[in-house]
Design a protein around this motif. Structure first.
Motif, PDB file in Angstrom:
ATOM      1  N   THR A 123      -6.139  -1.722  -3.362  1.00  0.00           N
ATOM      2  CA  THR A 123      -5.168  -0.724  -2.916  1.00  0.00           C
ATOM      3  C   THR A 123      -4.541  -0.008  -4.101  1.00  0.00           C
ATOM      4  OG1 THR A 123      -4.687  -2.041  -0.945  1.00  0.00           O
ATOM      5  CG2 THR A 123      -3.077  -0.375  -1.562  1.00  0.00           C
ATOM      6  N   ARG A 124      -4.291  -0.772  -5.162  1.00  0.00           N
ATOM      7  CA  ARG A 124      -3.694  -0.164  -6.367  1.00  0.00           C
ATOM      8  C   ARG A 124      -4.623   0.900  -6.936  1.00  0.00           C
ATOM      9  NH1 ARG A 124      -3.440  -0.650 -11.881  1.00  0.00           N
ATOM     10  NH2 ARG A 124      -5.073  -2.234 -11.976  1.00  0.00           N
ATOM     11  N   SER A 175      -4.642   3.980  -4.777  1.00  0.00           N
ATOM     12  CA  SER A 175      -3.445   4.814  -4.968  1.00  0.00           C
ATOM     13  C   SER A 175      -3.535   5.606  -6.264  1.00  0.00           C
ATOM     14  CB  SER A 175      -2.184   3.936  -4.975  1.00  0.00           C
ATOM     15  OG  SER A 175      -2.118   3.126  -6.135  1.00  0.00           O
ATOM     16  N   SER A 227       8.989   5.129   0.189  1.00  0.00           N
ATOM     17  CA  SER A 227       7.926   4.117   0.130  1.00  0.00           C
ATOM     18  C   SER A 227       8.495   2.748  -0.240  1.00  0.00           C
ATOM     19  CB  SER A 227       6.850   4.538  -0.873  1.00  0.00           C
ATOM     20  OG  SER A 227       7.281   4.390  -2.214  1.00  0.00           O
ATOM     21  N   THR A 275       0.827  -1.207   0.000  1.00  0.00           N
ATOM     22  CA  THR A 275       0.000   0.000   0.000  1.00  0.00           C
ATOM     23  C   THR A 275       0.859   1.253   0.000  1.00  0.00           C
ATOM     24  OG1 THR A 275      -1.780  -1.138   1.185  1.00  0.00           O
ATOM     25  CG2 THR A 275      -1.782   1.263   1.253  1.00  0.00           C
ATOM     26  N   GLY A 323      -3.229   9.209  -5.350  1.00  0.00           N
ATOM     27  CA  GLY A 323      -1.819   9.538  -5.571  1.00  0.00           C
ATOM     28  C   GLY A 323      -1.561  10.817  -6.341  1.00  0.00           C
ATOM     29  N   ALA A 380       2.561   6.265  -7.148  1.00  0.00           N
ATOM     30  CA  ALA A 380       1.599   7.186  -7.766  1.00  0.00           C
ATOM     31  C   ALA A 380       2.106   8.621  -7.690  1.00  0.00           C
ATOM     32  CB  ALA A 380       0.241   7.057  -7.086  1.00  0.00           C
ATOM     33  N   GLN A 426       2.729   1.549  -3.383  1.00  0.00           N
ATOM     34  CA  GLN A 426       1.875   1.962  -4.493  1.00  0.00           C
ATOM     35  C   GLN A 426       1.514   3.441  -4.410  1.00  0.00           C
ATOM     36  OE1 GLN A 426      -1.235  -0.898  -4.024  1.00  0.00           O
ATOM     37  NE2 GLN A 426      -0.190  -2.470  -5.218  1.00  0.00           N
ATOM     38  N   LEU A 427       1.250   3.925  -3.208  1.00  0.00           N
ATOM     39  CA  LEU A 427       0.977   5.356  -3.050  1.00  0.00           C
ATOM     40  C   LEU A 427       2.200   6.178  -3.418  1.00  0.00           C
ATOM     41  CD1 LEU A 427      -1.100   5.304   0.252  1.00  0.00           C
ATOM     42  CD2 LEU A 427      -1.922   6.068  -1.981  1.00  0.00           C
TER      43      LEU A 427
END
Length: 419
Positions: A150-151, A154, A181, A22, A158, A29, A25-26
């Motif tokens: 979650t993807r 983000s 991250s 998570t 993001g 982004a 991925q954030l």
């Protein structure tokens, strides 16, 4: 104190892995927005040079997907995941450091693009193989559902976060968020307690060429994975084809303000989040193959709302709703397809089949983007978006329909090769 039971340990480890994914991925982004801004505002790159950064990513994936997939296959997956995360941390952290010293160049950014693309291939191949070993069969669809949701979250949050961070820290400084991250992801993988299974052993006497393309041969001969791959490439290509001309259509043809454009590109991603969370229930009710077919059939028609839109608030609502519904069914389809592929692929081919999906998507998308540009040039942006919608719909009919009972993710023998 007694140690956790296997099921409890599995759940704890997945939560650690999911938390790290998570954050990563954030961060990615944010980096996706920040890196082109760095290229333009700090290095002074031209539009062609910015496009060249994307081209380096595509070429790297095309050249290295099969070799890296083979390399990952026969090695332990967690060390590869940790190493690629640490390498990406170091690569991205070098950008603000070089900018602070006033030595950042376009060549430096090109190297970063190549390094990130290489690490992404290796990490994805290792992670998809490792997830199957970490999460037992019946829970695999739920695990992929959470990762997929979650993807999409983000993707939605993001870019907005990136804009705020760029305003606060500057474009180069905001890349530190992306870098850190990856470090968080590496720590999460390092904290896993479940013993990792030994990697597959190379067949004695097998040629390197046979090893390189073993994943391709397996997927192409499989009665369900082959049409899934072709369908996925078609849908992903149609999505890229539409995305390439949508900015012109939204801003010029429909006259959206920049904030409206940002809204219609970001908020609908919440549909992908909802679809991913819906996937386990659909699979439980319909079976994996039928769930994939129905969600794929349902996603394409909504895209027609976008080229049919009119200027003003009604058009904004048509585009946002249509795009959101496409992503809702796409999120469910993606989670289902990934879980089915993992279950039906033998353990000794997991990384190479995952690399095949990356290769096929990356190699074909530029062709679809070019097609969209040609249609927009010969006709207009609206025609190109109608063509993209038609291709999205057509992609669903390339899939097998299956039966409700024969292709559940927890069916006996689902982790082996197809019979």
């Amino acid at each position: 104190m007694t140690s956790p039971q296997p099921d409890a340990r599995e759940r704890q480890d997945f939560r650690r892995l999911w938390s790290g994914a998570t954050v990563s991925q954030l961060g990615s982004a944010v980096g996706m927005v920040a890196l082109p801004v760095v290229a333009v505002t700090v290095v002074g790159a031209s539009a062609f040079e910015v496009a060249l950064l994307s081209a380096f990513t595509a070429v790297t994936t095309a050249l290295l997907a099969f070799p890296l997939g083979t390399y990952v296959e026969f090695r332990r997956k967690r060390p590869i995941m940790i190493t690629t995360d640490v390498v990406r941390f170091a690569a991205l952290a070098s950008v603000p450091a070089a900018a602070a010293l006033d030595v950042l160049t376009f060549a430096h950014l090109c190297v970063i693009a190549v390094v990130n693309a290489s690490c992404l291939i290796a990490f994805t191949a290792a992670a998809q193989s490792h997830l199957k070993a970490l999460v037992s069969g019946p829970r695999l669809i739920e695990a992929n559902s959470r990762l997929e949701s979650t993807r999409w979250l983000s993707v939605s949050a993001g870019p907005s976060a990136a804009g705020a961070l760029i305003g606060l820290l500057g474009a180069a400084g905001s890349l530190l968020i992306d870098a850190v991250s990856f470090l968080v992801s590496a720590v999460a993988v390092r904290s896993l307690r479940t013993r990792e299974p030994a990697p597959p052993v190379r067949e004695r006497g097998a040629s390197r060429r046979a090893e390189l393309f073993a994943g391709w041969r397996f997927a192409w001969r499989h009665p369900h994975l082959r049409p899934m791959l072709v369908s996925w490439v078609t849908f992903a290509g149609a999505s890229s084809m539409g995305a390439a001309v949508s900015a012109v259509f939204y801003l010029r043809d429909l006259g959206f303000e920049p904030w409206e454009y940002g809204l219609v590109m970001g908020v609908p991603s919440l549909g992908g989040f909802a679809g991913a969370r819906l996937a386990p229930r659909l699979v439980a009710r319909l079976g994996a193959v039928r769930a994939l077919w129905w969600t794929s059939v349902s996603r394409g028609p909504w895209y027609f709302l976008i080229p049919a839109a009119v200027p003003g608030t009604p058009g904004l609502l048509m585009c946002g709703f249509g795009f959101g519904m496409v992503l809702l069914f796409a999120g469910a389809a993606n989670s289902t397809m990934t879980s089915y592929r993992q279950q039906r692929t033998p353990d000794e081919l997991m990384a190479r089949v995952a690399a095949l999906w990356s290769f096929a998507t990356t190699v074909t998308q530029p062709l679809f983007i070019l097609l969209g540009g040609l249609v927009a040039t010969w006709a207009d942006s609206r025609a190109a978006l109608f063509a993209a919608a038609a291709l999205m719909c057509a992609s669903a009919f390339l899939l097998p329909r299956g039966s409700a009972d024969g292709h559940r993710l927890d069916a006996p023998g689902s982790s082996g090769s197809a019979g």
